[in-house]
Motif scaffolding. Structure first.
Motif, PDB file in Angstrom:
ATOM      1  N   LYS A   3     -15.351 -68.721 -52.796  1.00 16.84           N
ATOM      2  CA  LYS A   3     -15.307 -67.761 -51.661  1.00 16.84           C
ATOM      3  C   LYS A   3     -15.190 -66.336 -52.313  1.00 16.84           C
ATOM      4  CE  LYS A   3     -14.690 -70.856 -48.337  1.00 16.84           C
ATOM      5  NZ  LYS A   3     -15.558 -71.188 -47.106  1.00 16.84           N
ATOM      6  N   PHE A   4     -16.076 -65.534 -51.797  1.00 16.85           N
ATOM      7  CA  PHE A   4     -16.296 -64.082 -51.975  1.00 16.85           C
ATOM      8  C   PHE A   4     -15.534 -63.350 -50.932  1.00 16.85           C
ATOM      9  CE2 PHE A   4     -19.237 -66.081 -54.634  1.00 16.85           C
ATOM     10  CZ  PHE A   4     -19.076 -65.629 -55.702  1.00 16.85           C
ATOM     11  N   ALA A  31     -20.302 -55.797 -56.002  1.00 17.42           N
ATOM     12  CA  ALA A  31     -20.276 -55.483 -54.821  1.00 17.42           C
ATOM     13  C   ALA A  31     -21.997 -55.261 -54.190  1.00 17.42           C
ATOM     14  CB  ALA A  31     -19.725 -54.106 -54.551  1.00 17.42           C
ATOM     15  N   THR A  32     -22.750 -54.736 -55.126  1.00 14.01           N
ATOM     16  CA  THR A  32     -24.065 -54.764 -54.841  1.00 14.01           C
ATOM     17  C   THR A  32     -24.777 -56.124 -54.852  1.00 14.01           C
ATOM     18  OG1 THR A  32     -24.295 -52.987 -56.172  1.00 14.01           O
ATOM     19  CG2 THR A  32     -26.247 -53.948 -55.614  1.00 14.01           C
ATOM     20  N   MET A  33     -24.230 -56.987 -55.321  1.00 14.72           N
ATOM     21  CA  MET A  33     -24.996 -58.469 -55.597  1.00 14.72           C
ATOM     22  C   MET A  33     -24.567 -59.224 -54.296  1.00 14.72           C
ATOM     23  SD  MET A  33     -26.622 -58.795 -58.424  1.00 14.72           S
ATOM     24  CE  MET A  33     -26.987 -60.488 -58.012  1.00 14.72           C
ATOM     25  N   LEU A  34     -23.359 -58.961 -53.882  1.00 11.67           N
ATOM     26  CA  LEU A  34     -22.601 -59.448 -52.528  1.00 11.67           C
ATOM     27  C   LEU A  34     -23.261 -59.085 -51.287  1.00 11.67           C
ATOM     28  CD1 LEU A  34     -19.006 -59.822 -53.655  1.00 11.67           C
ATOM     29  CD2 LEU A  34     -20.454 -61.741 -53.390  1.00 11.67           C
ATOM     30  N   VAL A  35     -23.573 -57.661 -51.320  1.00 13.97           N
ATOM     31  CA  VAL A  35     -24.070 -57.042 -50.069  1.00 13.97           C
ATOM     32  C   VAL A  35     -25.407 -57.584 -49.958  1.00 13.97           C
ATOM     33  CG1 VAL A  35     -22.386 -55.236 -49.945  1.00 13.97           C
ATOM     34  CG2 VAL A  35     -24.578 -54.899 -50.903  1.00 13.97           C
ATOM     35  N   SER A  36     -26.182 -57.959 -50.954  1.00 16.23           N
ATOM     36  CA  SER A  36     -27.556 -58.425 -50.679  1.00 16.23           C
ATOM     37  C   SER A  36     -27.686 -59.962 -50.245  1.00 16.23           C
ATOM     38  CB  SER A  36     -28.080 -58.410 -52.061  1.00 16.23           C
ATOM     39  OG  SER A  36     -28.155 -57.167 -52.562  1.00 16.23           O
ATOM     40  N   GLU A  37     -26.339 -60.314 -50.014  1.00 13.07           N
ATOM     41  CA  GLU A  37     -26.121 -61.607 -48.949  1.00 13.07           C
ATOM     42  C   GLU A  37     -27.238 -62.824 -49.618  1.00 13.07           C
ATOM     43  OE1 GLU A  37     -26.642 -60.503 -45.010  1.00 13.07           O
ATOM     44  OE2 GLU A  37     -24.631 -59.647 -45.070  1.00 13.07           O
ATOM     45  N   GLY A  92     -34.938 -59.127 -61.653  1.00 13.94           N
ATOM     46  CA  GLY A  92     -33.798 -58.653 -61.417  1.00 13.94           C
ATOM     47  C   GLY A  92     -32.796 -59.978 -61.247  1.00 13.94           C
ATOM     48  N   TYR A  93     -31.741 -60.009 -60.501  1.00 12.16           N
ATOM     49  CA  TYR A  93     -30.467 -61.022 -60.319  1.00 12.16           C
ATOM     50  C   TYR A  93     -30.504 -61.246 -58.921  1.00 12.16           C
ATOM     51  CZ  TYR A  93     -30.169 -59.320 -65.264  1.00 12.16           C
ATOM     52  OH  TYR A  93     -30.393 -58.811 -66.699  1.00 12.16           O
ATOM     53  N   ARG A  94     -29.891 -62.636 -58.778  1.00 18.75           N
ATOM     54  CA  ARG A  94     -29.647 -62.983 -57.411  1.00 18.75           C
ATOM     55  C   ARG A  94     -28.420 -64.119 -57.545  1.00 18.75           C
ATOM     56  NH1 ARG A  94     -32.010 -68.252 -54.707  1.00 18.75           N
ATOM     57  NH2 ARG A  94     -31.136 -68.121 -52.627  1.00 18.75           N
ATOM     58  N   LEU A  95     -27.507 -63.487 -56.472  1.00 20.24           N
ATOM     59  CA  LEU A  95     -26.047 -64.321 -56.548  1.00 20.24           C
ATOM     60  C   LEU A  95     -26.501 -65.371 -55.392  1.00 20.24           C
ATOM     61  CD1 LEU A  95     -23.250 -64.928 -57.519  1.00 20.24           C
ATOM     62  CD2 LEU A  95     -22.338 -63.036 -55.736  1.00 20.24           C
ATOM     63  N   VAL A  96     -26.557 -66.739 -55.777  1.00 17.71           N
ATOM     64  CA  VAL A  96     -26.777 -67.559 -54.641  1.00 17.71           C
ATOM     65  C   VAL A  96     -25.510 -67.910 -53.709  1.00 17.71           C
ATOM     66  CG1 VAL A  96     -27.511 -69.917 -54.189  1.00 17.71           C
ATOM     67  CG2 VAL A  96     -28.450 -68.657 -56.252  1.00 17.71           C
ATOM     68  N   LEU A  97     -25.600 -67.726 -52.474  1.00 18.53           N
ATOM     69  CA  LEU A  97     -24.329 -68.110 -51.502  1.00 18.53           C
ATOM     70  C   LEU A  97     -24.959 -68.719 -50.448  1.00 18.53           C
ATOM     71  CD1 LEU A  97     -23.604 -63.876 -51.121  1.00 18.53           C
ATOM     72  CD2 LEU A  97     -22.109 -65.723 -52.291  1.00 18.53           C
ATOM     73  N   PHE A 107     -18.967 -62.901 -40.988  1.00 19.60           N
ATOM     74  CA  PHE A 107     -18.606 -62.009 -40.010  1.00 19.60           C
ATOM     75  C   PHE A 107     -19.997 -61.604 -39.125  1.00 19.60           C
ATOM     76  CE2 PHE A 107     -18.585 -57.510 -38.368  1.00 19.60           C
ATOM     77  CZ  PHE A 107     -17.354 -57.506 -37.531  1.00 19.60           C
ATOM     78  N   SER A 108     -20.994 -61.405 -40.092  1.00 20.68           N
ATOM     79  CA  SER A 108     -22.271 -60.769 -39.241  1.00 20.68           C
ATOM     80  C   SER A 108     -22.944 -61.938 -38.787  1.00 20.68           C
ATOM     81  CB  SER A 108     -23.153 -60.458 -40.726  1.00 20.68           C
ATOM     82  OG  SER A 108     -22.844 -59.319 -41.306  1.00 20.68           O
ATOM     83  N   ASN A 109     -22.692 -63.244 -39.348  1.00 25.66           N
ATOM     84  CA  ASN A 109     -23.234 -64.547 -38.342  1.00 25.66           C
ATOM     85  C   ASN A 109     -22.675 -64.516 -36.944  1.00 25.66           C
ATOM     86  OD1 ASN A 109     -25.281 -64.826 -40.276  1.00 25.66           O
ATOM     87  ND2 ASN A 109     -24.103 -66.374 -41.218  1.00 25.66           N
TER      88      ASN A 109
END
Length: 274
Positions: A3-4, A31-37, A92-97, A107-109
């Motif tokens: 969980k993040f 932070a940048t990886m996470l806000v990219s959702e 680039g890079y991707r944090l799979v969530l 929260f957004s959903n």
């Protein structure tokens, strides 16, 4: 499952432990990886977020080193032999969530569902409180990153304010004005020029039989706008003052007061519960 958390201090949570990344560069990267959702983050974006206009020599190698460091931090927390969630792509890079792995995504959903929600005011208010309870502080726990992170902070904060306003509308509809008053006063300390919060506080105070205090809310806002910004309250805000002065019956059944009788007629009254 990891969980993040970013609606407060940045945290990585697992059943075994909770980690708060340290160091400005690592926090900006995560932070940048996470806000990219869960979406791909181009290398150029990461460079801009971490170093801005002054990247170091060999910056792509530096990015790779910081990503590798974050991947090593995640590895002991990830379950079993599953491949890492932090994936490298040619661009680039991707944090799979997953949808429930990031508090801001939950929260957004929930916020999107709430915009279409109907039903009893008490139920909608409870849904609002459930979403607001995801927050433990300011986004990231304080400033971090560059334009991408700053845009995400503005987006999440705006959604949070919208949920708060919906909560108080529902509580006013449910005759919970006494409960709303102290919470609205606390919010106005950090959001002194949010007119909708002032309007809701005026309604709550008026319904609690505190007409003088309701008028003082308007006067405090008017003075603050004049002294700090050289502005006057909006026509909508002025309509709330007039309604309180006139003891307008609309205040007893609606949290929306229009500046004209025609606008008021658009609001359908609902019974007031004692």
């Amino acid at each position: 499952m990891l969980k993040f958390q970013i609606l407060g201090a940045i945290e990585i949570q697992s059943p075994l432990c909770t980690i708060r990344p340290k160091g400005t560069l690592q926090r900006a990267l995560l932070a940048t990886m996470l806000v990219s959702e869960g979406h791909l983050v181009p290398t150029d974006t990461l460079i801009d977020e971490i170093w801005g206009s002054e990247p170091p020599d060999g910056v792509e190698n530096a990015i790779h080193a910081h990503v590798s460091r974050l991947r090593r931090k995640l590895a002991p927390l990830e379950e079993g032999d599953r491949s890492t969630q932090l994936v490298t792509h040619p661009r680039g890079y991707r944090l799979v969530l997953g949808d429930d792995q990031l508090d801001a995504l939950v929260f957004s959903n929930g916020y999107e569902r709430l915009k279409e929600a109907s039903g009893p005011s008490a139920k909608v208010a409870a849904d609002c409180r459930h979403l607001l309870n995801l927050w433990s502080g300011s986004v990231f726990g304080g400033p971090v990153g560059g334009p991408t992170c700053q845009a995400a902070v503005a987006q999440y904060d705006e959604a949070r304010r919208a949920v708060q306003e919906r909560l108080f509308d529902c509580e006013l509809d449910d005759a919970q004005h006494e409960r709303a008053i102290p919470e609205l006063r606390r919010l106005l300390i950090t959001h002194p020029y949010q007119e909708r919060l002032h309007q809701q506080l005026m309604i709550a105070l008026y319904r609690a039989g505190r007409q003088t205090e309701a008028l003082q809310v308007y006067r405090d806002l008017s003075r603050g706008l004049a002294e700090e910004l050289g502005l006057t309250p909006s026509p909508a805000m002025q309509a709330y003052e007039k309604a309180v002065l006139d003891q307008d019956p609309v205040l007893n059944w609606s949290s929306i007061v229009g500046p004209t009788a025609a606008q008021r007629a658009l609001v359908r009254p609902s019974p007031v519960r004692n």
